[in-house]
Design a protein around this motif. Structure first.
Motif, PDB file in Angstrom:
ATOM      1  N   CYS A 191      -5.102   9.966  -2.366  1.00  0.00           N
ATOM      2  CA  CYS A 191      -3.818   9.478  -2.859  1.00  0.00           C
ATOM      3  C   CYS A 191      -3.990   8.198  -3.683  1.00  0.00           C
ATOM      4  N   HIS A 192      -2.926   7.935  -4.446  1.00  0.00           N
ATOM      5  CA  HIS A 192      -2.877   6.678  -5.190  1.00  0.00           C
ATOM      6  C   HIS A 192      -2.410   5.562  -4.271  1.00  0.00           C
ATOM      7  N   SER A 193      -2.916   4.349  -4.518  1.00  0.00           N
ATOM      8  CA  SER A 193      -2.327   3.166  -3.878  1.00  0.00           C
ATOM      9  C   SER A 193      -2.395   2.011  -4.855  1.00  0.00           C
ATOM     10  N   CYS A 194      -1.371   1.173  -4.831  1.00  0.00           N
ATOM     11  CA  CYS A 194      -1.380  -0.019  -5.677  1.00  0.00           C
ATOM     12  C   CYS A 194      -2.246  -1.110  -5.039  1.00  0.00           C
ATOM     13  N   ASP A 195      -2.684  -0.862  -3.788  1.00  0.00           N
ATOM     14  CA  ASP A 195      -3.613  -1.793  -3.134  1.00  0.00           C
ATOM     15  C   ASP A 195      -4.728  -0.954  -2.520  1.00  0.00           C
TER      16      ASP A 195
ATOM     17  N   THR B  48       7.930   7.318  -8.911  1.00  0.00           N
ATOM     18  CA  THR B  48       8.184   6.554  -7.691  1.00  0.00           C
ATOM     19  C   THR B  48       6.927   6.517  -6.833  1.00  0.00           C
ATOM     20  N   CYS B  49       6.304   5.373  -6.756  1.00  0.00           N
ATOM     21  CA  CYS B  49       5.099   5.257  -5.940  1.00  0.00           C
ATOM     22  C   CYS B  49       5.501   5.153  -4.473  1.00  0.00           C
ATOM     23  N   LEU B  50       4.786   5.885  -3.626  1.00  0.00           N
ATOM     24  CA  LEU B  50       5.102   5.871  -2.193  1.00  0.00           C
ATOM     25  C   LEU B  50       4.013   5.154  -1.393  1.00  0.00           C
TER      26      LEU B  50
ATOM     27  N   ARG C 208       1.644  -4.826  -2.820  1.00  0.00           N
ATOM     28  CA  ARG C 208       1.403  -4.961  -4.258  1.00  0.00           C
ATOM     29  C   ARG C 208       2.020  -3.803  -5.051  1.00  0.00           C
ATOM     30  N   CYS C 209       2.814  -2.971  -4.407  1.00  0.00           N
ATOM     31  CA  CYS C 209       3.324  -1.767  -5.085  1.00  0.00           C
ATOM     32  C   CYS C 209       4.198  -2.131  -6.287  1.00  0.00           C
ATOM     33  N   THR C 210       3.921  -1.425  -7.402  1.00  0.00           N
ATOM     34  CA  THR C 210       4.671  -1.696  -8.619  1.00  0.00           C
ATOM     35  C   THR C 210       5.852  -0.734  -8.792  1.00  0.00           C
ATOM     36  N   GLY C 211       6.040   0.134  -7.816  1.00  0.00           N
ATOM     37  CA  GLY C 211       7.156   1.089  -7.917  1.00  0.00           C
ATOM     38  C   GLY C 211       6.809   2.263  -8.799  1.00  0.00           C
TER      39      GLY C 211
HETATM   40 ZN    ZN Z   1       2.405   1.636  -5.125  1.00  0.00          ZN
END
Ligand code: ZN
Length: 554
Positions: A471-475, A514-516, A521-524
């Motif tokens: 999965c993606h993560s902003c962190d 929409t990032c979950l 640090r999530c940028t949305g």
């Molecule tokens: Zn995110």
């Protein structure tokens, strides 16, 4: 020990024949399909291909009374045994012959084509008439039909056009084999509507198909000679078979221009590649039973049809991968659970599932060992495989011993550490075909969210991989090195989810609305590398967790 049984069939022939379970008490005279033995000493009382006699039954009864251990039947409970099915009088009425398809003469080919046409037109029809006085919304919005005939009696050209368009869209939605009746001669319907009702066109199609290498089994009524059904195996390439099979018909429903048709065909090949790894020029075999007359439908007849055909197919042909369609409406296509490696819905626009098996010979043998009614088995398999993709991901791509793939709520599949993993450990590699595209958004739908960018106009797509489950993560706790390799950027504890920032490889027009990820640090919204704040870019670059192609193009 005295011989109590008579051998009627070779054991192998009995083993692969259609069978049924009956009470031991009724078994006398029937041919056994399984072995029953006493242990000790382990000598069989009966083996496949031999006939049950009253002596065999008596012997089993007395052994049971003497408390001997009997293997192959539960004497204390149901007392059922496997015997060959009694094909009965149905089989006697049928004349079954196999031909090499290219040797079929013109008149037989026409006979087959006419058989198709009449069979299709005998399908249950729903007739709809449209008159000036009728509102157009009288077109039933939801119908469960295989075909319908249409009459339109509208003099107003504008209204008539609207009516036709509505019909097309209903037909397309439902992917029906619609059939225009004779009084519709003045109305132009899309090609697919009357493909099977146009005599000349149908004859041409059948001739074309028969020109490929393969075999045809024809089933005729012994007395009247009437054609009742056929089984056709073909060898060709994916492209060749797609183009000459009615598989392409549903596409015609949406075909208002050649450009659209080409695009649809392209999508078909992409899907077949995606689901089965088959390229358009790969050699394949297809096999299907067609329109068996209702009075002779069933697994027994199919078995009789396929057996002589199977004997003719060479080992070379038998090793080809097999592709076929299952009709959910029960027309006679030929596959079953035991040999279908994969069943996928939605490859064809008519929603019939397409089935893949890695080898034809496997298919034939396992088909014949299937005990259930094949028709029932098909439907069951089709239903069960709706969730195929998910299962496929989970079952095939957890070969990395440090991690496990499992569903994680709204994120879908996710990858978790099952052991402590040190920093800089390779987790997964993206593998697949390279696609050229100036835009991620324009990639075919199936690969849009699963392709990884490896160059300004290059994307790698291959769904069969652990990498695609990350999965993606902003962190993130992983990054990308080279172009396709995901690695840990810090020590990871057992139980932690592994993730990476998709922006480390993406610099296209791809957007995750929409990032979950839920991190602080999530940028949305997640866009491309360029969209990252300057300090995050610098951090990622310093940690060498950004794709090579982006680093080279900064
Ligand atoms: Zn995110």
């Amino acid at each position: 020990m005295t011989r109590k049984t008579d051998e009627c069939l070779r054991p192998w022939d009995a083993f692969i024949a259609p069978t049924e379970r009956i009470d031991l008490a009724r078994a006398s005279g029937r041919i056994a399909a399984s072995t029953i033995r006493q242990y000790p000493p382990g000598i069989p009382e009966i083996i496949p291909g031999t006939q049950y006699s009253p002596d065999v039954i008596k012997s089993l009864e007395s052994a049971h009374a003497a408390q001997a251990k009997i293997i192959g039947i539960n004497m204390a409970a149901d007392r059922k045994v496997d015997v060959l099915k009694d094909l009965g009088r149905q089989a006697e009425k049928l004349d079954i012959q196999v031909f090499e398809s290219r040797s079929i003469d013109g008149s037989t080919s026409d006979e087959i084509a006419d058989f198709f046409r009449t069979s299709f037109s005998a399908a249950p029809y729903y007739h709809f008439a449209f008159h000036e006085s009728e509102p157009l919304d009288s077109l039933p919005p939801t119908l469960d039909f295989e075909a319908y005939a249409v009459s339109i009696a509208l003099t107003d050209p504008e209204k008539r056009k609207t009516c036709q368009d509505a019909l097309r869209s209903v037909a397309y939605e439902k992917a029906v084999h619609a059939n225009a009746s004779a009084d519709l001669s003045s109305i132009i319907l899309p090609k697919g509507f009357h493909l099977w009702t146009d005599k000349a066109l149908c004859r041409k199609h059948i001739k074309d198909r028969l020109s490929d290498p393969g075999y045809v089994t024809l089933v005729r009524h012994k007395d009247t000679g009437k054609l009742l059904g056929l089984l056709h195996s073909r060898m060709g390439t994916v492209r060749r078979i797609f183009q000459s099979e009615e598989w392409s018909d549903p596409l015609l429903f949406s075909t208002y221009s050649d450009a659209k048709k080409l695009a649809d065909a392209k999508q078909f090949f992409e899907k077949v590649d995606y689901h089965f790894g088959l390229k358009p020029n790969d050699p394949i075999m297809t096999i299907s039973a067609q329109v068996l007359a209702p009075e002779i439908q069933g697994g027994d007849v199919f078995y009789q049809m396929i057996k002589p055909m199977a004997e003719l197919i060479s080992p070379q042909h038998a090793a080809l991968p097999l592709l076929s369609e299952i009709s959910l409406h029960g027309t006679a296509h030929v596959l079953n659970t035991s040999f279908t490696d994969r069943i996928v819905f939605g490859v064809l626009k008519n929603t019939h599932p397409l089935v893949y098996c890695s080898q034809m010979n496997q298919a034939l043998f396992l088909f014949t060992s299937e005990k259930k009614h094949w028709h029932h088995a098909l439907r069951k398999a089709a239903r069960e495989n709706l969730e195929y993709r998910k299962q496929y991901f989970i079952s095939h791509h957890t070969d990395n011993k440090h991690v496990k793939v499992r569903p994680n709520g709204p994120l879908g599949l996710a990858v978790f550490a099952i052991k402590d993993i040190p920093a800089k450990t390779r987790i997964a590699v993206f593998r697949g075909e390279t696609y050229r595209s100036t835009s991620a958004v324009n990639l075919p739908e199936i690969m849009r969210d699963h392709a990884i960018q490896v160059g300004p106009e290059e994307f790698v797509f291959g769904y069969k991989g652990l990498a695609h489950c990350l999965c993606h993560s902003c962190d993130p706790n992983c990054g990308i090195r080279n172009l396709t390799e995901i690695f840990t950027i810090r020590d990871i504890a057992a139980g932690e989810q592994l993730s990476w920032d998709y922006r480390c490889s993406e610099n296209s027009d791809w957007v995750l609305e929409t990032c979950l990820c839920g991190s602080e640090r999530c940028t949305g919204t997640v866009k491309n590398f360029d969209s990252l704040p300057r300090e995050i870019k610098a951090e990622y670059l310093a940690k060498s967790m950004v794709s090579e192609w982006i680093r080279e193009n900064i």
